[in-house]
Scaffold this motif. Sequence first.
Motif, PDB file in Angstrom:
ATOM      1  N   THR A  94       0.837  -1.267  -0.028  1.00 53.18           N
ATOM      2  CA  THR A  94      -0.153   0.088   0.085  1.00 53.18           C
ATOM      3  C   THR A  94       0.848   1.302  -0.025  1.00 53.18           C
ATOM      4  O   THR A  94       1.993   1.267   0.646  1.00 53.18           O
ATOM      5  CB  THR A  94      -0.973   0.046   1.216  1.00 53.18           C
ATOM      6  N   ILE A 111      -0.994  -0.771  -4.389  1.00 54.51           N
ATOM      7  CA  ILE A 111      -2.550  -0.480  -4.169  1.00 54.51           C
ATOM      8  C   ILE A 111      -2.570   0.789  -3.392  1.00 54.51           C
ATOM      9  O   ILE A 111      -1.629   0.999  -2.500  1.00 54.51           O
ATOM     10  CB  ILE A 111      -3.254  -1.643  -3.797  1.00 54.51           C
ATOM     11  N   ARG A 120      -9.741  -3.983  -2.847  1.00 52.13           N
ATOM     12  CA  ARG A 120      -8.441  -3.806  -3.891  1.00 52.13           C
ATOM     13  C   ARG A 120      -7.408  -4.815  -3.693  1.00 52.13           C
ATOM     14  O   ARG A 120      -6.861  -5.392  -4.519  1.00 52.13           O
ATOM     15  CB  ARG A 120      -7.871  -2.373  -3.453  1.00 52.13           C
TER      16      ARG A 120
END
Length: 228
Positions: A94, A111, A120
């Motif tokens: 992330t 993501i 996601r």
Amino acid sequence: MTAFAVGDEVLGSSSTPSYAQFALADPAALVTRPADVSWEVAGSLAGAGGTAWKVLDLLGVATDETLLIHAAAGGVGVLAVQLAVARGVRVIGTASESNHELLRSLGAIPITYGDGLADRVRAVAPQGVDAVLDASGRGELPVSIELAGGPERVLTIAAFDAADHGIRFHVGGGGEDTVQAIQDILGLIKDGRLQVPIWRTYPLTEAAAALEASRAGHLGGKIVLLPA
């Protein structure tokens, strides 16, 4: 007697952690600095590198497993990504959109964090993930437990409410494994399989500003304090 002499250039852990121009260290906690490794990079390896190496060991990540790393573009995150990739682990990281290309270049699937994170992650890992490293500390523990199927293989270095969720909280960097961690990282650097992105350097006199930048997040690599 030690393996070092006056004037040798070394890196490793000091006996008393601090921001200072001079430090005491046990020679057993040091390794020789390779000439082609800059001081900015060398200064990043014991703390961030030792931590990244140790937490992957604690999580037991192995070849062909999937690891989710929160704050994957931060100082510890970028090293954990590459160490995991070197083990043959599939990494999902992330980060803010501006750091997605950096993560791709390091071998991770980037993501965006925030609302809808679980969806996601499942879009790229339908079966969930095997383990989670939280280097963010911004409320990701519940969704991490959900994605990992329980708290056993979720670990944080940043969320102080870890105990409330039954999650391990790691402090202490690489501990007694720091020298091994540094040696492994230096080997990967030499082989061209690991890089240490330096997001920004600060002089020692601006340590407070460096800490504030670290707390603000959205980094694209390591913050390094310089002695002068």
